[in-house]
Each structure stands twice: as structure tokens, then as C-alpha cells.
Design an enzyme around this catalytic site. Sequence first.
Site, PDB file in Angstrom:
ATOM      1  CE  LYS A   1      -3.735   3.980   9.001  1.00  0.00           C
ATOM      2  NZ  LYS A   1      -4.600   3.865  10.172  1.00  0.00           N
TER       3      LYS A   1
ATOM      4  CE  LYS B   1     -12.874   1.977   8.665  1.00  0.00           C
ATOM      5  NZ  LYS B   1     -13.238   1.743  10.070  1.00  0.00           N
TER       6      LYS B   1
ATOM      7  CE  LYS C   1      -9.661  -3.314   3.846  1.00  0.00           C
ATOM      8  NZ  LYS C   1      -8.795  -3.283   5.039  1.00  0.00           N
TER       9      LYS C   1
END
Length: 339
Positions: free
Chosen positions: A122, A207, A204
Site C-alpha cells: 500500500k 472491490k 484478484k
Amino acid sequence: MTEMQGNTDVRKKRVFSAIKPTGNPTLGNYLGAMKYWGRMSDEFDCLFSVAALHAITVAIEPKELRENTKRLFALLIAVGIDPEKNIVFLQSHVKAHAELCWILNNYTMFGEARRMTQFKEKSEKAPDNVNVGLFDYPVLMAADILLYQADVVPVGDDQLQHVELCRNIAQRFNGRYSPTFAMPEGRVPTAGARIYSLTDPTAKMGKSDGDDLGSVFILDKPEDIMRKFKRAVTDSDTRIIASADKPGITNLLTIYAAATDTTVEAAQKEFENGNYADFKKRAGEATVEALRPVREKYEALRRDDGALAELMRSGAEKAARIASRTLEKVYKKVGFVRL
Ligand code: TRP
């Protein structure tokens, strides 16, 4: 043995998990985690939380945070987590999370926190906002888990390292004082644990993916779901089998199997002589049917804001009762003067 562990023969094992209200929850969140959470309350004593405090380590607009939080809370109930049989609550409603986090900070070594893969990733992704909250994220997560004396923590495999850190912190605290926290075990669900993007099956399913075609959202309309499956990337040959060199087809088989509660092997058998176009359509339809009751329940819950708030209040009260018992012990052991 801790007091809590000493009771295991009379009480069910306790489960704690949480999900961050960032982005729009996907089919991956549903099939990989949320769907199974609703089924755990027979065997376990379960708490599920919306981790809104964790959502602010990355810049987010207040309006978005508020809406995401309400949406996720309603979704947890809509996927089948019965608030009568589980404790469902917002992390931001129970102040003990932030309080225990501060204390645990002092039993977490800078070096071990710095090694966290997610922190490193991150930080690289948003180099202009490498804030202390981002660094502290796993310690807050440890507080979430330890406050409730959780035995089992269902998580995605990307969170196992954080649960490991939580265990180290618990062990350090228990060793320094006396047994205080139960030792949690991270558990990655075996069925449909990982769902990948429909357009890039090596990544992946995200979202907050800007790439909307790759992610199916739990609340997507049926026609949007079908459109996304139609465009899903497959592979260069025509066989419908799961294998490492066929990530697109493997992903669709995984989705189909999880959506219809069968195995990848059985799904493979079912489509043995099928073609890709038809298979994608069937996977889309299976997904639409799996998500339909969730969306309907969700819409009903969102029609009554007052009732939703009442559910939040009652969840928070139950959670706070458990959390404050742990926090009280911690305050005493550390040596804070109690009134
Ligand atoms: N960090 C978790 C995730 O991104 C969410 C989370 C917050 C969590 N607190 C937790 C998961 C406690 C398990 C236990 O998925």
C-alpha cells in the site's frame, strides 16, 4: 490456561471477522467469505464487524465512507448472517477497539510491523499518503480480534500475516503479564476462497476496480452480471477444465462451483462437452441466481433506515459488553489506576 480457554468445553468456540467498507463488495467477497459466515453460527459463537476504522488509512470521502458502511452492514445481514444468532456491528461504534489498539501498539515492535507485506504494497501504491494509520493497521486488527477472545478468524489468505502478527502480540502481552487473550487461529475458507477478475484472471477480483467489467458486484443487476460474464476472458483452446495454464476457465469453474454449491470437479464433468459461450452463459446465470436473494433482502433492509440503525445499536451493545470485559482486564494488568 486462560480463563476463556478453560471454558471451551462449555462454550462454543468464538469466531471474529471483519470487512472494510471500501469499494463495492464483489462476488469474490461473497463466494470467498461472506456466504460462509452466515453458516457458521451453528458451530461457533460469531461476531462480524464492519471495519470502518480501517477504511480511513487510505483517503476516502466522508459521504462515501458513510454509504459504504451502511451498505456493508445491510449486506452482512442480507447474505445470511442472522443478527439474532450472531453479533453484527460497526467497529466504529465500540470505542474499545481504538483503546486496545493504543495499548497493543506498545507491545508491537516497529520491525515486525514494518515487515507486513500489505503495508509495503500500500505504501508503494500511494507514496504520498504513507500515514501512521496505514502502518498501524494490523495492530488495530489485532485489537479487533483480541477484544473478543476469538479462537478462529476467517480471512482471505492476504490477511494471514496480520493474524500471525496478532498472535505474536497476544503472546507477548500474555507472557509479560498473565494469560489475558485467547490465541486466535487464522483460517482461509477452502471453498471458492479466491475469485479472480473476469477480464484479468491472474488478478484478484477487486472491490474498487476501475475496470468494471472484471468485477461482478454483489448488488449488480442481473443484466449487468450477464454482460460481464459474456465478456469474460477464456483461454486459447476449447476445453473446459481447471488447470494452471487456463486461469480464465479455472476462474469461471470456481465461480460456477461456488455459486451452485458444488465442486470444481463436478462442474468440470457437467461441462465436459460444452463450449465456451454456453459455459459463460451458465456461469452468469448461476451467479445471478446465487445473488438474487441477497439483493432482494438487501433492498428490503435499506428501505427502513430506522430499523437498520436499531440493528446497529443492538449489535454494538452486545459487542461492547464483551469488549469492555477484556479491556477492563487489560487496563488493570498494565497498571492504570481504576476509579
Ligand atoms: N484487514 C481485513 C481485510 O482487509 C479486515 C479486518 C479488519 C479484519 N479487522 C479484522 C479481518 C479482524 C479479520 C479480523 O480483509
